[in-house]
Design a protein around this motif. Structure first.
Motif, PDB file in Angstrom:
ATOM      1  N   THR A   1      23.660  32.142  36.703  1.00  0.00           N
ATOM      2  CA  THR A   1      24.533  31.077  36.143  1.00  0.00           C
ATOM      3  C   THR A   1      25.770  31.484  35.506  1.00  0.00           C
ATOM      4  O   THR A   1      26.518  30.623  34.780  1.00  0.00           O
ATOM      5  CB  THR A   1      23.718  29.958  35.336  1.00  0.00           C
ATOM      6  OG1 THR A   1      23.194  30.604  33.857  1.00  0.00           O
ATOM      7  CG2 THR A   1      22.709  29.236  35.656  1.00  0.00           C
ATOM      8  N   GLY A   2      25.915  32.931  35.513  1.00  0.00           N
ATOM      9  CA  GLY A   2      27.110  33.424  35.020  1.00  0.00           C
ATOM     10  C   GLY A   2      28.189  33.239  35.836  1.00  0.00           C
ATOM     11  O   GLY A   2      28.364  32.538  36.742  1.00  0.00           O
ATOM     12  N   THR A   3      29.240  34.632  35.821  1.00  0.00           N
ATOM     13  CA  THR A   3      30.439  34.259  36.378  1.00  0.00           C
ATOM     14  C   THR A   3      30.729  35.622  37.325  1.00  0.00           C
ATOM     15  O   THR A   3      30.564  36.595  36.868  1.00  0.00           O
ATOM     16  CB  THR A   3      31.583  34.187  35.388  1.00  0.00           C
ATOM     17  OG1 THR A   3      31.588  32.823  34.672  1.00  0.00           O
ATOM     18  CG2 THR A   3      32.956  33.897  36.346  1.00  0.00           C
ATOM     19  N   PHE A   4      31.161  35.648  38.549  1.00  0.00           N
ATOM     20  CA  PHE A   4      31.472  36.619  39.536  1.00  0.00           C
ATOM     21  C   PHE A   4      32.994  36.663  39.295  1.00  0.00           C
ATOM     22  O   PHE A   4      33.665  35.658  39.563  1.00  0.00           O
ATOM     23  CB  PHE A   4      31.012  36.527  40.887  1.00  0.00           C
ATOM     24  CG  PHE A   4      29.466  36.329  40.908  1.00  0.00           C
ATOM     25  CD1 PHE A   4      28.898  37.646  41.142  1.00  0.00           C
ATOM     26  CD2 PHE A   4      28.766  35.152  41.022  1.00  0.00           C
ATOM     27  CE1 PHE A   4      27.469  37.632  41.473  1.00  0.00           C
ATOM     28  CE2 PHE A   4      27.382  35.348  41.335  1.00  0.00           C
ATOM     29  CZ  PHE A   4      26.890  36.317  41.237  1.00  0.00           C
ATOM     30  N   ASN A   5      33.477  37.980  39.028  1.00  0.00           N
ATOM     31  CA  ASN A   5      34.975  37.973  39.028  1.00  0.00           C
ATOM     32  C   ASN A   5      35.241  39.257  39.975  1.00  0.00           C
ATOM     33  O   ASN A   5      34.658  40.314  39.887  1.00  0.00           O
ATOM     34  CB  ASN A   5      35.317  38.396  37.608  1.00  0.00           C
ATOM     35  CG  ASN A   5      36.927  38.582  37.386  1.00  0.00           C
ATOM     36  OD1 ASN A   5      37.549  38.097  38.248  1.00  0.00           O
ATOM     37  ND2 ASN A   5      37.307  39.174  36.221  1.00  0.00           N
ATOM     38  N   PRO A   6      36.344  39.249  40.822  1.00  0.00           N
ATOM     39  CA  PRO A   6      37.259  38.152  41.156  1.00  0.00           C
ATOM     40  C   PRO A   6      36.492  36.800  41.815  1.00  0.00           C
ATOM     41  O   PRO A   6      36.930  35.808  41.429  1.00  0.00           O
ATOM     42  CB  PRO A   6      38.019  38.743  41.926  1.00  0.00           C
ATOM     43  CG  PRO A   6      37.554  39.474  42.688  1.00  0.00           C
ATOM     44  CD  PRO A   6      36.397  40.096  41.987  1.00  0.00           C
ATOM     45  N   SER A   7      35.487  37.106  42.398  1.00  0.00           N
ATOM     46  CA  SER A   7      34.759  35.911  43.185  1.00  0.00           C
ATOM     47  C   SER A   7      33.350  36.429  43.617  1.00  0.00           C
ATOM     48  O   SER A   7      33.007  37.645  43.719  1.00  0.00           O
ATOM     49  CB  SER A   7      35.529  35.618  44.415  1.00  0.00           C
ATOM     50  OG  SER A   7      35.565  36.318  45.569  1.00  0.00           O
ATOM     51  N   ALA A   8      32.431  35.511  44.282  1.00  0.00           N
ATOM     52  CA  ALA A   8      31.248  35.760  44.391  1.00  0.00           C
ATOM     53  C   ALA A   8      31.264  36.513  45.971  1.00  0.00           C
ATOM     54  O   ALA A   8      30.345  36.946  46.249  1.00  0.00           O
ATOM     55  CB  ALA A   8      30.407  34.531  44.607  1.00  0.00           C
ATOM     56  N   ILE A   9      32.304  36.459  46.685  1.00  0.00           N
ATOM     57  CA  ILE A   9      32.641  37.175  47.908  1.00  0.00           C
ATOM     58  C   ILE A   9      33.064  38.662  47.735  1.00  0.00           C
ATOM     59  O   ILE A   9      33.214  39.315  49.110  1.00  0.00           O
ATOM     60  CB  ILE A   9      33.195  36.166  48.808  1.00  0.00           C
ATOM     61  CG1 ILE A   9      34.826  36.075  48.609  1.00  0.00           C
ATOM     62  CG2 ILE A   9      32.549  35.085  49.337  1.00  0.00           C
ATOM     63  CD1 ILE A   9      35.494  35.363  49.357  1.00  0.00           C
ATOM     64  N   ALA A  10      33.380  39.054  46.614  1.00  0.00           N
ATOM     65  CA  ALA A  10      33.732  40.324  46.440  1.00  0.00           C
ATOM     66  C   ALA A  10      32.589  41.335  46.330  1.00  0.00           C
ATOM     67  O   ALA A  10      31.897  41.098  45.311  1.00  0.00           O
ATOM     68  CB  ALA A  10      34.652  40.527  45.430  1.00  0.00           C
ATOM     69  N   THR A  11      32.224  42.194  47.314  1.00  0.00           N
ATOM     70  CA  THR A  11      30.947  43.006  47.071  1.00  0.00           C
ATOM     71  C   THR A  11      30.973  43.597  45.863  1.00  0.00           C
ATOM     72  O   THR A  11      30.080  44.263  45.374  1.00  0.00           O
ATOM     73  CB  THR A  11      31.017  43.917  48.421  1.00  0.00           C
ATOM     74  OG1 THR A  11      31.832  44.603  48.687  1.00  0.00           O
ATOM     75  CG2 THR A  11      30.503  42.855  49.450  1.00  0.00           C
ATOM     76  N   ASN A  12      32.104  44.126  45.322  1.00  0.00           N
ATOM     77  CA  ASN A  12      32.318  45.010  44.352  1.00  0.00           C
ATOM     78  C   ASN A  12      32.568  44.242  42.875  1.00  0.00           C
ATOM     79  O   ASN A  12      33.492  44.744  41.982  1.00  0.00           O
ATOM     80  CB  ASN A  12      33.283  46.161  44.406  1.00  0.00           C
ATOM     81  CG  ASN A  12      34.679  45.671  44.755  1.00  0.00           C
ATOM     82  OD1 ASN A  12      34.804  44.567  45.030  1.00  0.00           O
ATOM     83  ND2 ASN A  12      35.667  46.435  44.553  1.00  0.00           N
ATOM     84  N   ALA A  13      32.261  42.770  43.003  1.00  0.00           N
ATOM     85  CA  ALA A  13      32.699  42.141  41.882  1.00  0.00           C
ATOM     86  C   ALA A  13      31.872  42.595  40.472  1.00  0.00           C
ATOM     87  O   ALA A  13      31.084  43.337  40.390  1.00  0.00           O
ATOM     88  CB  ALA A  13      32.257  40.768  42.273  1.00  0.00           C
ATOM     89  N   THR A  14      32.549  42.146  39.349  1.00  0.00           N
ATOM     90  CA  THR A  14      31.543  42.212  38.305  1.00  0.00           C
ATOM     91  C   THR A  14      31.148  40.766  37.900  1.00  0.00           C
ATOM     92  O   THR A  14      31.482  39.728  38.191  1.00  0.00           O
ATOM     93  CB  THR A  14      32.936  42.615  36.856  1.00  0.00           C
ATOM     94  OG1 THR A  14      33.553  41.558  36.852  1.00  0.00           O
ATOM     95  CG2 THR A  14      33.294  43.890  37.108  1.00  0.00           C
TER      96      THR A  14
ATOM     97  N   PRO B   1      27.292  37.747  32.421  1.00  0.00           N
ATOM     98  CA  PRO B   1      26.013  36.649  32.161  1.00  0.00           C
ATOM     99  C   PRO B   1      26.425  35.370  31.311  1.00  0.00           C
ATOM    100  O   PRO B   1      27.024  35.527  30.397  1.00  0.00           O
ATOM    101  CB  PRO B   1      24.957  37.690  31.503  1.00  0.00           C
ATOM    102  CG  PRO B   1      25.472  38.848  31.137  1.00  0.00           C
ATOM    103  CD  PRO B   1      26.939  38.747  31.783  1.00  0.00           C
ATOM    104  N   SER B   2      25.269  34.352  31.607  1.00  0.00           N
ATOM    105  CA  SER B   2      25.944  33.195  30.892  1.00  0.00           C
ATOM    106  C   SER B   2      25.066  33.555  29.511  1.00  0.00           C
ATOM    107  O   SER B   2      24.182  34.267  29.341  1.00  0.00           O
ATOM    108  CB  SER B   2      25.139  31.998  31.638  1.00  0.00           C
ATOM    109  OG  SER B   2      23.907  32.086  31.775  1.00  0.00           O
ATOM    110  N   ALA B   3      25.246  32.482  28.651  1.00  0.00           N
ATOM    111  CA  ALA B   3      24.475  32.523  27.383  1.00  0.00           C
ATOM    112  C   ALA B   3      23.058  32.279  27.632  1.00  0.00           C
ATOM    113  O   ALA B   3      22.127  32.903  26.839  1.00  0.00           O
ATOM    114  CB  ALA B   3      24.910  31.339  26.253  1.00  0.00           C
ATOM    115  N   ALA B   4      22.537  31.510  28.354  1.00  0.00           N
ATOM    116  CA  ALA B   4      21.261  31.405  28.712  1.00  0.00           C
ATOM    117  C   ALA B   4      20.627  32.612  29.229  1.00  0.00           C
ATOM    118  O   ALA B   4      19.352  33.107  29.026  1.00  0.00           O
ATOM    119  CB  ALA B   4      21.023  30.323  29.963  1.00  0.00           C
TER     120      ALA B   4
END
Length: 183
Positions: free
Chosen positions: A126-139, A142-145
Protein backbone atom coordinates in the motif's frame (compact mmCIF):
# COMPACT_ATOMS: atom_id res chain seq x y z
CA UNK A 1 -0.61 -35.89 -52.20
CA UNK A 2 0.36 -34.47 -48.80
CA UNK A 3 -1.15 -31.87 -46.45
CA UNK A 4 0.57 -30.58 -43.32
CA UNK A 5 -2.18 -28.59 -41.59
CA UNK A 6 -2.27 -24.89 -40.71
CA UNK A 7 0.54 -22.69 -39.48
CA UNK A 8 0.91 -22.42 -35.68
CA UNK A 9 2.23 -20.00 -33.07
CA UNK A 10 3.56 -21.44 -29.80
CA UNK A 11 5.52 -20.22 -26.78
CA UNK A 12 9.12 -21.28 -26.18
CA UNK A 13 8.40 -22.32 -22.59
CA UNK A 14 7.82 -26.03 -23.12
CA UNK A 15 5.05 -25.71 -25.72
CA UNK A 16 4.79 -28.18 -28.57
CA UNK A 17 3.23 -28.11 -32.03
CA UNK A 18 0.68 -30.85 -32.66
CA UNK A 19 0.82 -31.92 -36.28
CA UNK A 20 -1.99 -33.38 -38.33
CA UNK A 21 -0.49 -34.41 -41.63
CA UNK A 22 -2.28 -36.50 -44.24
CA UNK A 23 -1.14 -38.28 -47.38
CA UNK A 24 -3.22 -39.58 -50.23
CA UNK A 25 -3.19 -40.70 -53.83
CA UNK A 26 -0.57 -43.39 -54.30
CA UNK A 27 1.31 -42.58 -51.08
CA UNK A 28 1.31 -45.07 -48.20
CA UNK A 29 3.02 -42.93 -45.57
CA UNK A 30 4.98 -39.78 -44.87
CA UNK A 31 8.10 -38.43 -43.21
CA UNK A 32 8.47 -35.14 -41.34
CA UNK A 33 11.60 -32.99 -41.54
CA UNK A 34 12.46 -29.64 -40.01
CA UNK A 35 14.41 -26.53 -40.92
CA UNK A 36 15.26 -26.37 -37.21
CA UNK A 37 16.80 -28.69 -34.64
CA UNK A 38 13.76 -29.69 -32.59
CA UNK A 39 12.43 -33.22 -32.21
CA UNK A 40 9.42 -35.20 -33.42
CA UNK A 41 7.56 -37.61 -31.12
CA UNK A 42 6.90 -40.45 -31.34
CA UNK A 43 8.84 -40.38 -34.64
CA UNK A 44 9.30 -38.51 -37.91
CA UNK A 45 7.06 -41.06 -39.66
CA UNK A 46 3.98 -40.45 -37.47
CA UNK A 47 1.61 -38.23 -39.45
CA UNK A 48 0.14 -36.88 -36.18
CA UNK A 49 3.57 -36.32 -34.57
CA UNK A 50 4.30 -33.68 -31.95
CA UNK A 51 7.16 -31.27 -32.64
CA UNK A 52 9.14 -29.92 -29.68
CA UNK A 53 11.20 -26.86 -30.66
CA UNK A 54 14.82 -26.55 -29.58
CA UNK A 55 16.42 -23.50 -27.94
CA UNK A 56 17.86 -22.64 -31.34
CA UNK A 57 14.36 -22.77 -32.89
CA UNK A 58 13.13 -20.34 -30.22
CA UNK A 59 16.07 -18.00 -30.92
CA UNK A 60 15.35 -18.09 -34.65
CA UNK A 61 11.65 -17.47 -34.06
CA UNK A 62 10.27 -19.71 -36.81
CA UNK A 63 10.75 -23.21 -38.07
CA UNK A 64 9.35 -24.80 -41.24
CA UNK A 65 8.20 -28.40 -40.96
CA UNK A 66 7.89 -30.39 -44.15
CA UNK A 67 5.83 -33.54 -44.70
CA UNK A 68 7.03 -35.65 -47.64
CA UNK A 69 4.94 -38.56 -48.88
CA UNK A 70 6.48 -42.05 -49.02
CA UNK A 71 5.54 -45.33 -50.65
CA UNK A 72 4.33 -43.90 -53.94
CA UNK A 73 4.78 -45.95 -57.08
CA UNK A 74 7.57 -45.13 -59.52
CA UNK A 75 7.76 -42.91 -61.57
CA UNK A 76 5.57 -40.70 -59.36
CA UNK A 77 7.51 -38.19 -57.27
CA UNK A 78 6.95 -37.58 -53.59
CA UNK A 79 4.47 -34.86 -52.64
CA UNK A 80 5.43 -32.29 -50.00
CA UNK A 81 3.53 -29.91 -47.75
CA UNK A 82 4.80 -27.31 -45.28
CA UNK A 83 3.67 -25.85 -41.98
CA UNK A 84 5.37 -22.83 -40.39
CA UNK A 85 5.65 -22.85 -36.59
CA UNK A 86 6.34 -19.45 -35.03
CA UNK A 87 8.06 -19.81 -31.65
CA UNK A 88 7.59 -16.73 -29.45
CA UNK A 89 10.02 -16.26 -26.57
CA UNK A 90 8.58 -16.80 -23.10
CA UNK A 91 8.60 -13.77 -20.81
CA UNK A 92 10.98 -13.68 -17.82
CA UNK A 93 11.00 -11.54 -14.68
CA UNK A 94 13.53 -11.06 -11.90
CA UNK A 95 13.42 -8.84 -8.82
CA UNK A 96 17.03 -8.99 -7.74
CA UNK A 97 16.32 -10.55 -4.35
CA UNK A 98 14.81 -9.69 -0.98
CA UNK A 99 15.79 -6.50 0.86
CA UNK A 100 16.00 -5.13 4.37
CA UNK A 101 15.54 -1.40 4.88
CA UNK A 102 15.16 0.99 7.79
CA UNK A 103 11.67 2.39 8.39
CA UNK A 104 12.75 5.84 7.16
CA UNK A 105 14.15 4.51 3.87
CA UNK A 106 12.82 3.44 0.48
CA UNK A 107 13.61 0.12 -1.21
CA UNK A 108 15.53 0.41 -4.50
CA UNK A 109 13.84 -2.08 -6.79
CA UNK A 110 16.12 -3.60 -9.42
CA UNK A 111 13.58 -5.54 -11.46
CA UNK A 112 14.32 -6.83 -14.93
CA UNK A 113 12.12 -8.32 -17.62
CA UNK A 114 13.22 -10.27 -20.64
CA UNK A 115 12.38 -12.95 -23.15
CA UNK A 116 9.32 -11.81 -25.06
CA UNK A 117 8.26 -9.16 -22.52
CA UNK A 118 8.51 -5.47 -23.34
CA UNK A 119 7.77 -4.09 -19.87
CA UNK A 120 6.68 -4.82 -16.36
CA UNK A 121 4.45 -3.54 -13.57
CA UNK A 122 4.95 -3.69 -9.80
CA UNK A 123 2.06 -4.59 -7.51
CA UNK A 124 1.45 -5.44 -3.88
CA UNK A 125 1.70 -3.26 -0.85
CA UNK A 126 0.00 0.00 0.00
CA UNK A 127 3.07 2.22 -0.28
CA UNK A 128 4.27 4.38 -3.17
CA UNK A 129 6.27 3.46 -6.29
CA UNK A 130 8.45 6.28 -7.62
CA UNK A 131 8.43 7.37 -10.44
CA UNK A 132 5.64 4.82 -11.09
CA UNK A 133 4.71 1.15 -10.80
CA UNK A 134 5.70 0.54 -14.44
CA UNK A 135 9.33 1.53 -13.86
CA UNK A 136 11.21 -1.73 -13.26
CA UNK A 137 13.91 0.20 -11.38
CA UNK A 138 11.46 2.19 -9.22
CA UNK A 139 11.90 2.96 -5.55
CA UNK A 140 9.25 1.82 -3.10
CA UNK A 141 8.33 3.81 -0.01
CA UNK A 142 6.40 1.65 2.46
CA UNK A 143 3.16 2.84 4.03
CA UNK A 144 2.70 3.39 7.77
CA UNK A 145 0.82 0.06 8.00
CA UNK A 146 3.72 -1.78 6.31
CA UNK A 147 6.25 -0.09 8.60
CA UNK A 148 4.15 -1.21 11.57
CA UNK A 149 3.88 -4.77 10.18
CA UNK A 150 7.62 -4.87 9.44
CA UNK A 151 7.30 -6.42 5.99
CA UNK A 152 5.76 -6.12 2.54
CA UNK A 153 5.84 -8.45 -0.47
CA UNK A 154 6.05 -6.87 -3.93
CA UNK A 155 5.40 -8.60 -7.27
CA UNK A 156 6.84 -7.74 -10.68
CA UNK A 157 4.62 -8.94 -13.55
CA UNK A 158 5.73 -8.76 -17.19
CA UNK A 159 3.72 -6.91 -19.82
CA UNK A 160 3.80 -6.89 -23.62
CA UNK A 161 4.60 -10.57 -24.11
CA UNK A 162 3.53 -12.14 -27.40
CA UNK A 163 0.69 -14.66 -27.46
CA UNK A 164 0.23 -17.39 -26.59
CA UNK A 165 2.95 -16.78 -23.97
CA UNK A 166 1.65 -15.81 -20.55
CA UNK A 167 3.03 -13.19 -18.19
CA UNK A 168 5.93 -14.06 -15.89
CA UNK A 169 6.07 -12.95 -12.26
CA UNK A 170 8.74 -12.59 -9.60
CA UNK A 171 8.38 -11.55 -5.97
CA UNK A 172 10.55 -9.91 -3.37
CA UNK A 173 10.04 -9.40 0.34
CA UNK A 174 11.04 -6.11 1.91
CA UNK A 175 11.78 -6.38 5.63
CA UNK A 176 11.36 -3.05 7.41
CA UNK A 177 13.46 -2.46 10.52
CA UNK A 178 12.20 0.00 13.15
CA UNK A 179 14.12 3.25 13.56
CA UNK A 180 16.24 3.19 16.74
CA UNK A 181 14.94 5.55 19.40
CA UNK A 182 16.64 7.11 22.43
CA UNK A 183 14.59 8.10 25.43
Amino acid sequence: SATAGGNQTICSSGATAGLGGTVGGGATGGTWSSSGTGTFAPSTTALNAIYTPSVADASTGTVTLTLSSTGQQSPCAAATAHVVVTVNMAATASTGGNQTICANQSANLGGTVGGGATGGIWSGGTGTFNPSAIATNATYTPSAAEISAGTVTLTLTTTGQQGPCSAATAQLAVTIQAIPQIT
